[in-house]
Design a protein around this motif. Structure first.
Motif, mmCIF file in Angstrom:
data_model
loop_
_atom_site.group_PDB
_atom_site.id
_atom_site.type_symbol
_atom_site.label_atom_id
_atom_site.label_comp_id
_atom_site.label_asym_id
_atom_site.label_seq_id
_atom_site.Cartn_x
_atom_site.Cartn_y
_atom_site.Cartn_z
ATOM 1 N N GLU A 299 8.810 13.990 -2.835
ATOM 2 C CA GLU A 299 7.817 13.419 -3.757
ATOM 3 C C GLU A 299 8.495 12.564 -4.818
ATOM 4 O O GLU A 299 8.069 11.426 -5.086
ATOM 5 N N ASP A 300 9.544 13.090 -5.437
ATOM 6 C CA ASP A 300 10.254 12.331 -6.477
ATOM 7 C C ASP A 300 10.843 11.042 -5.905
ATOM 8 O O ASP A 300 10.792 9.982 -6.546
ATOM 9 N N ALA A 301 11.412 11.139 -4.706
ATOM 10 C CA ALA A 301 12.032 9.958 -4.093
ATOM 11 C C ALA A 301 10.993 8.884 -3.785
ATOM 12 O O ALA A 301 11.216 7.698 -4.039
ATOM 13 N N MET A 302 9.836 9.292 -3.260
ATOM 14 C CA MET A 302 8.815 8.313 -2.904
ATOM 15 C C MET A 302 8.234 7.605 -4.136
ATOM 16 O O MET A 302 7.980 6.405 -4.115
ATOM 17 N N VAL A 303 8.034 8.356 -5.212
ATOM 18 C CA VAL A 303 7.542 7.742 -6.446
ATOM 19 C C VAL A 303 8.570 6.753 -6.989
ATOM 20 O O VAL A 303 8.239 5.651 -7.431
ATOM 21 N N ARG A 304 9.856 7.134 -6.938
ATOM 22 C CA ARG A 304 10.917 6.236 -7.401
ATOM 23 C C ARG A 304 10.972 4.973 -6.555
ATOM 24 O O ARG A 304 11.082 3.852 -7.076
ATOM 25 N N ILE A 305 10.904 5.143 -5.239
ATOM 26 C CA ILE A 305 10.977 3.986 -4.339
ATOM 27 C C ILE A 305 9.801 3.047 -4.593
ATOM 28 O O ILE A 305 9.966 1.822 -4.647
ATOM 29 N N ARG A 306 8.629 3.627 -4.754
ATOM 30 C CA ARG A 306 7.445 2.800 -5.008
ATOM 31 C C ARG A 306 7.613 1.980 -6.279
ATOM 32 O O ARG A 306 7.310 0.790 -6.324
ATOM 33 N N ARG A 307 8.096 2.602 -7.333
ATOM 34 C CA ARG A 307 8.289 1.891 -8.594
ATOM 35 C C ARG A 307 9.352 0.794 -8.456
ATOM 36 O O ARG A 307 9.212 -0.289 -9.033
ATOM 37 N N GLU A 308 10.396 1.079 -7.706
ATOM 38 C CA GLU A 308 11.434 0.061 -7.525
ATOM 39 C C GLU A 308 10.907 -1.130 -6.726
ATOM 40 O O GLU A 308 11.266 -2.273 -7.005
ATOM 41 N N VAL A 309 10.069 -0.859 -5.735
ATOM 42 C CA VAL A 309 9.471 -1.952 -4.961
ATOM 43 C C VAL A 309 8.645 -2.843 -5.870
ATOM 44 O O VAL A 309 8.752 -4.071 -5.852
ATOM 45 N N ARG A 310 7.827 -2.229 -6.718
ATOM 46 C CA ARG A 310 6.986 -3.009 -7.617
ATOM 47 C C ARG A 310 7.804 -3.705 -8.694
ATOM 48 O O ARG A 310 7.432 -4.766 -9.180
ATOM 49 N N GLY A 311 8.922 -3.105 -9.059
ATOM 50 C CA GLY A 311 9.776 -3.738 -10.050
ATOM 51 C C GLY A 311 10.502 -4.957 -9.507
ATOM 52 O O GLY A 311 10.712 -5.939 -10.216
ATOM 53 N N ARG A 312 10.885 -4.908 -8.225
ATOM 54 C CA ARG A 312 11.610 -6.027 -7.613
ATOM 55 C C ARG A 312 10.669 -7.151 -7.198
ATOM 56 O O ARG A 312 10.993 -8.328 -7.312
ATOM 57 N N TRP A 313 9.498 -6.784 -6.682
ATOM 58 C CA TRP A 313 8.508 -7.769 -6.220
ATOM 59 C C TRP A 313 7.194 -7.486 -6.950
ATOM 60 O O TRP A 313 6.395 -6.638 -6.522
ATOM 61 N N HIS A 314 6.981 -8.208 -8.046
ATOM 62 C CA HIS A 314 5.861 -7.885 -8.930
ATOM 63 C C HIS A 314 4.503 -8.068 -8.265
ATOM 64 O O HIS A 314 3.526 -7.428 -8.661
ATOM 65 N N GLU A 315 4.407 -8.936 -7.278
ATOM 66 C CA GLU A 315 3.108 -9.138 -6.642
ATOM 67 C C GLU A 315 2.738 -7.982 -5.718
ATOM 68 O O GLU A 315 1.576 -7.833 -5.337
ATOM 69 N N LEU A 316 3.696 -7.159 -5.348
ATOM 70 C CA LEU A 316 3.419 -6.003 -4.478
ATOM 71 C C LEU A 316 2.902 -4.858 -5.340
ATOM 72 O O LEU A 316 3.616 -3.913 -5.670
ATOM 73 N N ASP A 317 1.628 -4.940 -5.720
ATOM 74 C CA ASP A 317 1.086 -3.988 -6.689
ATOM 75 C C ASP A 317 0.323 -2.836 -6.052
ATOM 76 O O ASP A 317 -0.119 -1.934 -6.748
ATOM 77 N N GLN A 318 0.173 -2.849 -4.735
ATOM 78 C CA GLN A 318 -0.455 -1.728 -4.031
ATOM 79 C C GLN A 318 0.513 -1.278 -2.940
ATOM 80 O O GLN A 318 0.670 -1.957 -1.921
ATOM 81 N N VAL A 319 1.168 -0.144 -3.173
ATOM 82 C CA VAL A 319 2.214 0.318 -2.255
ATOM 83 C C VAL A 319 1.819 1.681 -1.686
ATOM 84 O O VAL A 319 1.553 2.618 -2.447
ATOM 85 N N PHE A 320 1.781 1.786 -0.373
ATOM 86 C CA PHE A 320 1.447 3.036 0.304
ATOM 87 C C PHE A 320 2.591 3.402 1.233
ATOM 88 O O PHE A 320 3.024 2.584 2.059
#
Length: 339
Positions: A299-320
């Motif tokens: 759970e912690d890893a997935m939340v971190r990965i999701r935030r990093e994805v949105r931080g690197r690519w700002h337009e990717l605002d819906q991550v599943f």
């Protein structure tokens, strides 16, 4: 609650980046400038065309009227697409931008292109002549229109240049990317308007020199054909976005490579993207985890990965992120007879 369910729930948090709002403000100013220019120009062209009995000038009046109507559509799209997400539209209203851009393309085709072609054909059939006074009126109106359209085009190009610098790419690449349909439409309209004015000037000058209205009629038809082509191009782009356009292939590749590099992820079995608006993209990834992690660590890893994805690519605002067992999936596919 399983780790997968918790990750999916976290991915639906409505915390979008605010960069698009600033771009919308600049686009709105660009559209207002184009609308003001087209309203003034359309009245001048219409009056001048009637007084001078010029088919080319009347075609340009229809062109400017179509552009004015389209700018109203674009302003509506800018406002409506920023409405917040609700129960019926959980991903927001970003696709409104594509719908109104499609209507603008239809407006260019019908009001501008078809009328211009019709006006040119009528000029061929009826013939006609203009006085020197009529020629002068037509040319003065068109020169003023060219200056106004040029100023509006310069404003649009300035915004494109700023966007290109922000993305670190050339203006040509930014125009081809065309993420903002409102800006793309204004740029296409203003570019076409300047080309149309030049064609109309050429038609009137040749008519004045030779006394043959065929030159103005040809100019009117050429303006119509140009408008129909632009309308087709804009409509095709809007259609692609409305039916569900994927993110840029380069971005997809980068996201996949980023996910594979994470120590908690063993493989990415599927990666799907869809553009929800000019600055909003949904990403759905099916991933297989590296063995040895408990549910809390996952759970912690997935939340971190999701935030990093949105931080690197700002337009990717819906991550599943959907956690699956790749080995089990392959075994099930083999049992069903699929490769």
């Amino acid at each position: 609650m399983t780790a997968t369910a918790e990750v999916e729930g976290a991915a639906q948090e409505p915390d979008r980046p605010s960069g698009g709002v600033g771009r919308d403000g600049e686009t709105r100013r660009t559209v207002w400038v184009a609308l003001a220019a087209n309203l003034v120009i359309s009245v001048a062209k219409a009056i001048g065309g009637v007084v001078a009995a010029s088919p080319a000038l009347l075609s340009e009046a229809a062109h400017s009227i179509a552009d004015s109507l389209n700018e109203v559509f674009l302003l509506a799209s800018l406002k409506r697409s920023r409405r917040p997400a609700d129960a019926r539209h959980p991903f927001g209203y970003g696709m409104e931008r594509f719908f109104w851009s499609l209507l603008a393309a239809v407006g260019i085709f019908v009001t501008g292109g078809c009328f211009s072609v019709f006006q040119g054909i009528e000029a061929f059939r009826s013939g006609g002549s203009e006085s020197r006074h009529g020629y002068v009126i037509g040319l003065v109106v068109l020169v003023v229109a060219l200056a106004a359209e040029g100023a509006s085009l310069a404003r649009a190009l300035l915004q494109v240049r700023r966007a290109a610098r922000a993305e670190g790419r050339s203006m040509a690449a930014e125009v081809r990317a065309g993420r903002d349909p409102a800006l793309r439409t204004v740029l296409a309209e203003d570019s076409t308007a300047c080309a149309g004015v030049l064609l109309a000037i050429a038609g009137i000058v040749l008519h004045m020199v030779t006394g043959e209205i065929a030159y103005e009629a040809c100019a009117s038809i050429l303006i119509g054909v140009l408008l129909i082509y632009v309308a087709y191009t804009l409509g095709r782009a809007a259609r692609v976005q409305l039916v569900g356009e994927a993110a840029d292939p380069g971005v997809q590749r980068q996201v996949r490579e980023f996910l594979v590099r994470q120590p908690e992820i063993d493989s990415v079995t599927a990666l799907l993207t869809m553009r929800l608006g000019p600055d909003s993209v949904m990403v759905a990834a099916r991933i297989d985890l590296t063995p040895g992690y408990d549910s809390e660590a996952v759970e912690d890893a997935m939340v971190r990965i999701r935030r990093e994805v949105r931080g690197r690519w700002h337009e990717l605002d819906q991550v599943f992120l959907d956690v699956t067992d790749a080995a089990a999936t392959r075994q099930g596919a083999a049992a069903d007879g699929h490769p």
